[in-house]
Design a protein around this motif. Structure first.
Motif, PDB file in Angstrom:
ATOM      1  N   ILE A  37       3.682  -8.774  -7.100  1.00 40.18           N
ATOM      2  CA  ILE A  37       3.843  -8.769  -8.561  1.00 40.18           C
ATOM      3  C   ILE A  37       3.349 -10.107  -9.087  1.00 40.18           C
ATOM      4  O   ILE A  37       3.840 -11.167  -8.677  1.00 40.18           O
ATOM      5  CB  ILE A  37       5.318  -8.536  -8.961  1.00 40.18           C
ATOM      6  CG1 ILE A  37       5.832  -7.231  -8.317  1.00 40.18           C
ATOM      7  CG2 ILE A  37       5.466  -8.480 -10.466  1.00 40.18           C
ATOM      8  CD1 ILE A  37       7.326  -7.007  -8.497  1.00 40.18           C
ATOM      9  N   SER A  38       2.403 -10.089  -9.991  1.00 41.00           N
ATOM     10  CA  SER A  38       1.728 -11.320 -10.402  1.00 41.00           C
ATOM     11  C   SER A  38       2.643 -12.286 -11.159  1.00 41.00           C
ATOM     12  O   SER A  38       2.314 -13.468 -11.271  1.00 41.00           O
ATOM     13  CB  SER A  38       0.504 -10.986 -11.258  1.00 41.00           C
ATOM     14  OG  SER A  38       0.881 -10.259 -12.411  1.00 41.00           O
ATOM     15  N   ASP A  39       3.783 -11.836 -11.674  1.00 35.55           N
ATOM     16  CA  ASP A  39       4.716 -12.753 -12.309  1.00 35.55           C
ATOM     17  C   ASP A  39       5.373 -13.697 -11.310  1.00 35.55           C
ATOM     18  O   ASP A  39       5.908 -14.747 -11.696  1.00 35.55           O
ATOM     19  CB  ASP A  39       5.817 -11.982 -13.044  1.00 35.55           C
ATOM     20  CG  ASP A  39       5.340 -11.398 -14.360  1.00 35.55           C
ATOM     21  OD1 ASP A  39       4.326 -11.890 -14.897  1.00 35.55           O
ATOM     22  OD2 ASP A  39       5.990 -10.452 -14.850  1.00 35.55           O
ATOM     23  N   ARG A  87      -3.704   0.328 -10.929  1.00 32.55           N
ATOM     24  CA  ARG A  87      -3.833   0.618 -12.360  1.00 32.55           C
ATOM     25  C   ARG A  87      -2.497   0.878 -13.041  1.00 32.55           C
ATOM     26  O   ARG A  87      -2.392   0.807 -14.263  1.00 32.55           O
ATOM     27  CB  ARG A  87      -4.764   1.820 -12.563  1.00 32.55           C
ATOM     28  CG  ARG A  87      -6.194   1.549 -12.118  1.00 32.55           C
ATOM     29  CD  ARG A  87      -7.094   2.737 -12.422  1.00 32.55           C
ATOM     30  NE  ARG A  87      -8.484   2.468 -12.061  1.00 32.55           N
ATOM     31  CZ  ARG A  87      -9.488   3.330 -12.240  1.00 32.55           C
ATOM     32  NH1 ARG A  87      -9.234   4.521 -12.781  1.00 32.55           N
ATOM     33  NH2 ARG A  87     -10.700   2.995 -11.875  1.00 32.55           N
ATOM     34  N   GLU A  88      -1.479   1.188 -12.280  1.00 33.98           N
ATOM     35  CA  GLU A  88      -0.149   1.415 -12.850  1.00 33.98           C
ATOM     36  C   GLU A  88       0.891   1.085 -11.806  1.00 33.98           C
ATOM     37  O   GLU A  88       0.563   0.780 -10.657  1.00 33.98           O
ATOM     38  CB  GLU A  88      -0.006   2.863 -13.327  1.00 33.98           C
ATOM     39  CG  GLU A  88      -0.157   3.897 -12.222  1.00 33.98           C
ATOM     40  CD  GLU A  88       0.007   5.317 -12.727  1.00 33.98           C
ATOM     41  OE1 GLU A  88      -0.037   6.232 -11.888  1.00 33.98           O
ATOM     42  OE2 GLU A  88       0.211   5.513 -13.950  1.00 33.98           O
ATOM     43  N   GLY A  89       2.139   1.147 -12.223  1.00 32.44           N
ATOM     44  CA  GLY A  89       3.212   0.843 -11.295  1.00 32.44           C
ATOM     45  C   GLY A  89       3.623  -0.620 -11.351  1.00 32.44           C
ATOM     46  O   GLY A  89       3.053  -1.425 -12.078  1.00 32.44           O
ATOM     47  N   LEU A  90       4.624  -0.963 -10.568  1.00 36.76           N
ATOM     48  CA  LEU A  90       5.190  -2.304 -10.579  1.00 36.76           C
ATOM     49  C   LEU A  90       4.300  -3.313  -9.872  1.00 36.76           C
ATOM     50  O   LEU A  90       4.189  -4.465 -10.289  1.00 36.76           O
ATOM     51  CB  LEU A  90       6.572  -2.264  -9.907  1.00 36.76           C
ATOM     52  CG  LEU A  90       7.364  -3.562  -9.851  1.00 36.76           C
ATOM     53  CD1 LEU A  90       7.653  -4.097 -11.252  1.00 36.76           C
ATOM     54  CD2 LEU A  90       8.669  -3.347  -9.078  1.00 36.76           C
ATOM     55  N   LEU A 118       0.825  -1.206   0.000  1.00 38.42           N
ATOM     56  CA  LEU A 118       0.000   0.000   0.000  1.00 38.42           C
ATOM     57  C   LEU A 118       0.862   1.260   0.000  1.00 38.42           C
ATOM     58  O   LEU A 118       0.506   2.269  -0.614  1.00 38.42           O
ATOM     59  CB  LEU A 118      -0.922  -0.003   1.218  1.00 38.42           C
ATOM     60  CG  LEU A 118      -1.958  -1.137   1.280  1.00 38.42           C
ATOM     61  CD1 LEU A 118      -2.764  -1.041   2.565  1.00 38.42           C
ATOM     62  CD2 LEU A 118      -2.885  -1.089   0.067  1.00 38.42           C
ATOM     63  N   ALA A 119       2.009   1.197   0.670  1.00 31.97           N
ATOM     64  CA  ALA A 119       2.874   2.372   0.755  1.00 31.97           C
ATOM     65  C   ALA A 119       3.548   2.698  -0.575  1.00 31.97           C
ATOM     66  O   ALA A 119       4.025   3.818  -0.765  1.00 31.97           O
ATOM     67  CB  ALA A 119       3.938   2.157   1.831  1.00 31.97           C
ATOM     68  N   HIS A 120       3.592   1.729  -1.489  1.00 32.55           N
ATOM     69  CA  HIS A 120       4.288   1.942  -2.759  1.00 32.55           C
ATOM     70  C   HIS A 120       3.369   1.797  -3.963  1.00 32.55           C
ATOM     71  O   HIS A 120       3.832   1.539  -5.073  1.00 32.55           O
ATOM     72  CB  HIS A 120       5.459   0.959  -2.890  1.00 32.55           C
ATOM     73  CG  HIS A 120       6.540   1.172  -1.876  1.00 32.55           C
ATOM     74  ND1 HIS A 120       6.558   0.537  -0.655  1.00 32.55           N
ATOM     75  CD2 HIS A 120       7.645   1.972  -1.892  1.00 32.55           C
ATOM     76  CE1 HIS A 120       7.609   0.921   0.029  1.00 32.55           C
ATOM     77  NE2 HIS A 120       8.292   1.781  -0.691  1.00 32.55           N
ATOM     78  N   LEU A 121       2.068   1.954  -3.766  1.00 32.59           N
ATOM     79  CA  LEU A 121       1.132   1.847  -4.879  1.00 32.59           C
ATOM     80  C   LEU A 121       1.455   2.872  -5.962  1.00 32.59           C
ATOM     81  O   LEU A 121       1.765   4.040  -5.668  1.00 32.59           O
ATOM     82  CB  LEU A 121      -0.304   2.053  -4.385  1.00 32.59           C
ATOM     83  CG  LEU A 121      -0.963   0.867  -3.679  1.00 32.59           C
ATOM     84  CD1 LEU A 121      -2.392   1.205  -3.327  1.00 32.59           C
ATOM     85  CD2 LEU A 121      -0.912  -0.385  -4.527  1.00 32.59           C
ATOM     86  N   ASN A 122       1.385   2.410  -7.209  1.00 34.82           N
ATOM     87  CA  ASN A 122       1.552   3.252  -8.394  1.00 34.82           C
ATOM     88  C   ASN A 122       2.968   3.797  -8.574  1.00 34.82           C
ATOM     89  O   ASN A 122       3.207   4.613  -9.464  1.00 34.82           O
ATOM     90  CB  ASN A 122       0.550   4.417  -8.385  1.00 34.82           C
ATOM     91  CG  ASN A 122      -0.886   3.928  -8.313  1.00 34.82           C
ATOM     92  OD1 ASN A 122      -1.237   2.927  -8.924  1.00 34.82           O
ATOM     93  ND2 ASN A 122      -1.709   4.633  -7.548  1.00 34.82           N
ATOM     94  N   THR A 152      15.121  -4.050 -10.777  1.00 32.30           N
ATOM     95  CA  THR A 152      14.920  -2.933  -9.870  1.00 32.30           C
ATOM     96  C   THR A 152      14.778  -3.525  -8.478  1.00 32.30           C
ATOM     97  O   THR A 152      14.194  -4.622  -8.331  1.00 32.30           O
ATOM     98  CB  THR A 152      13.687  -2.080 -10.224  1.00 32.30           C
ATOM     99  OG1 THR A 152      13.549  -1.020  -9.260  1.00 32.30           O
ATOM    100  CG2 THR A 152      12.415  -2.915 -10.244  1.00 32.30           C
ATOM    101  N   PRO A 153      15.307  -2.889  -7.433  1.00 36.40           N
ATOM    102  CA  PRO A 153      15.238  -3.480  -6.095  1.00 36.40           C
ATOM    103  C   PRO A 153      13.813  -3.784  -5.646  1.00 36.40           C
ATOM    104  O   PRO A 153      13.584  -4.746  -4.904  1.00 36.40           O
ATOM    105  CB  PRO A 153      15.886  -2.408  -5.206  1.00 36.40           C
ATOM    106  CG  PRO A 153      16.773  -1.648  -6.122  1.00 36.40           C
ATOM    107  CD  PRO A 153      16.080  -1.630  -7.445  1.00 36.40           C
ATOM    108  N   GLY A 154      12.855  -2.976  -6.088  1.00 40.61           N
ATOM    109  CA  GLY A 154      11.473  -3.183  -5.687  1.00 40.61           C
ATOM    110  C   GLY A 154      10.843  -4.438  -6.256  1.00 40.61           C
ATOM    111  O   GLY A 154       9.725  -4.798  -5.879  1.00 40.61           O
ATOM    112  N   ARG A 155      11.530  -5.105  -7.176  1.00 43.64           N
ATOM    113  CA  ARG A 155      10.997  -6.322  -7.782  1.00 43.64           C
ATOM    114  C   ARG A 155      11.357  -7.568  -6.969  1.00 43.64           C
ATOM    115  O   ARG A 155      10.631  -8.571  -7.024  1.00 43.64           O
ATOM    116  CB  ARG A 155      11.556  -6.467  -9.204  1.00 43.64           C
ATOM    117  CG  ARG A 155      10.999  -7.648  -9.990  1.00 43.64           C
ATOM    118  CD  ARG A 155      11.618  -7.715 -11.382  1.00 43.64           C
ATOM    119  NE  ARG A 155      11.310  -6.537 -12.169  1.00 43.64           N
ATOM    120  CZ  ARG A 155      10.161  -6.343 -12.820  1.00 43.64           C
ATOM    121  NH1 ARG A 155       9.216  -7.267 -12.769  1.00 43.64           N
ATOM    122  NH2 ARG A 155       9.970  -5.239 -13.511  1.00 43.64           N
TER     123      ARG A 155
END
Length: 436
Positions: free
Chosen positions: A251-253, A292-295, A209-213, A240-243
């Motif tokens: 992340i659905s992948d 809707r957007e973002g990682l 929630l803190a990193h949405l979009n 990217t570190p966030g991945r």
């Protein structure tokens, strides 16, 4: 345990490191369990959960020996190795050799003849392939939840464990927690009458929630991090570190979000109490809110309704972790460490010797796994149970994405007359990785 070339563990260590080295690390002093009787473990994944929940739980077990470690992140691998070496070197009474093999390629762990079982604590998209490889190599498997990234992966994994006769533990502590065990046994034995409705509330991870979009710009891969191996069967993607590491869950992948992460706990208890842990519902419908957007693209809100062939419904929503059972004669509700009931006497009710008693292990899933490796009886959450639990969340995600009610055939593990939904039960894998 005896390794597969016919030597005992002590003989193997003597051949590889020499008798003098063994005595210097305490093999010559009194041991709680003889080296030949210890279960040798290899760990794949030494991140936060792999170390804090699994490695630290197995290390003190007198009948377990950590022999090998693997992680694609060299810094995490080195930290885990230091932890093992230090723990064994300091505990001279255990008689455990303080050396440990370390690698960034899990295949080097699977092929080792001195390993009896693997502990898989990787991101979700890496659970199945190493587990199947371990089963083929004659090794038992302890694997983190949720068991698989897709319904198809879970089915292949469960079938492989059965085919190769391996002991498998789906890593979840909830079946060892007294309040959940108590609730499930009371429901199974009709203490609230006929079960009608189950409700589970699963929390949304605040980090997501803190990193949405947030878009997360690509960065150079850090030194010592095998990013290509981390991606493995998942699609090619810029680093990217966030991945990676903890954040992969949204992340659905790589995962199914908080729905699969927490659903592996509380929806499992629902299946347990409903006596549907080796089958599943017959329909699913729900709505969800997806970024809707973002990682990060997994659901941050959901309201899903499942119906079972016995008429019981399961309603799964987001909220503080909780499960509730409603029957024709009352209700039971459990939080993470709480137990409430419509009748106070329910908490004191004795389950008789002829009534349904559910398998558990008060010492948690790691201890249960070791006991079952030795006895060869099923763990309290074998592969089929873990697969069916994960399936609940997977088909819930599919129903939310498609936005319509779906009929589900739990025997065939396919949707009824819905090819579009069926196509979402599996995903292609990046070469050279594949299900075997």
């Amino acid at each position: 345990m005896r390794i597969r070339n016919g030597y005992s563990r002590r003989q193997f260590l003597e051949l590889t490191v020499g008798t003098t080295a063994l005595w210097s690390f305490g093999i010559g002093v009194r041991a709680d369990v003889a080296p030949s009787e210890r279960i040798a473990l290899g760990f794949i994944g030494t991140g936060d959960h792999g170390v804090q929940m699994n490695l630290r739980s197995f290390l003190p077990q007198p009948d377990a020996q950590v022999v090998a470690l693997c992680d694609v992140d060299q810094a995490r691998l080195d930290s885990a190795r230091d932890l093992v070496v230090r723990a064994y070197a300091e505990d001279t009474r255990s008689g455990k050799y303080a050396g440990v093999f370390a690698t960034r390629d899990w295949r080097e762990v699977v092929v080792r003849d001195d390993i009896d079982a693997l502990v898989v604590s990787t991101p979700d998209h890496w659970h199945v392939i190493p587990s199947i490889a371990a089963a083929k190599a004659g090794k038992d498997v302890f694997c983190e939840k949720p068991l698989a990234l897709t319904v198809r992966e879970g089915r292949v994994l469960s079938d492989a464990m059965m085919r190769y006769g391996r002991i498998f533990q789906t890593a979840s502590e909830n079946r060892s927690k007294q309040n959940f065990l108590r609730a499930a046994e009371l429901v199974r034995n009709g203490r609230i009458g006929r079960l009608c409705r189950m409700q589970t509330w699963l929390p949304v991870d605040p980090h997501q929630l803190a990193h949405l979009n947030r878009l997360h710009a690509p960065e150079p891969v850090p030194a010592g991090f095998d990013y290509d191996m981390w991606l493995g069967p998942a699609p090619e993607a810029a680093y990217t570190p966030g991945r990676c590491h903890y954040h992969f869950r949204w992340i659905s992948d790589y995962s199914g979000g908080s729905l699969t992460d927490w659903g592996a706990h509380l929806n499992d208890i629902a299946q347990w109490a409903n006596d549907s842990e080796t089958t599943g519902p017959v329909s699913v419908e729900g709505r969800g809110v997806f970024p809707r957007e973002g990682l990060y693209n997994t659901a941050v809100e959901w309201d899903i309704r499942y119906e079972y062939a016995n008429g019981v419904t399961l309603e799964c929503r987001n909220g503080p972790p909780c499960i509730r059972f409603e029957g024709t004669m009352g209700w039971i509700q459990c939080g993470w460490d709480t137990f409430e009931a419509s009748l106070p006497d329910l908490s004191k009710t004795v389950i008789g010797p002829e009534e349904c008693r559910l398998r558990t292990c008060p010492q948690r899933e790691q201890r249960d796994f070791l006991d079952c490796v030795k006895s060869r009886r099923p763990t309290y959450a074998p592969a089929e149970v873990g697969h069916r639990t994960a399936t609940i969340s997977h088909i819930g995600n599919i129903a939310m994405i498609l936005g319509r009610k779906l009929r589900w055939n739990p025997n065939d593990e396919r949707f009824v007359n819905d090819m579009a939904a069926d196509r979402m039960l599996t995903r292609p894998m990046r070469s050279p990785w594949r299900l075997e």
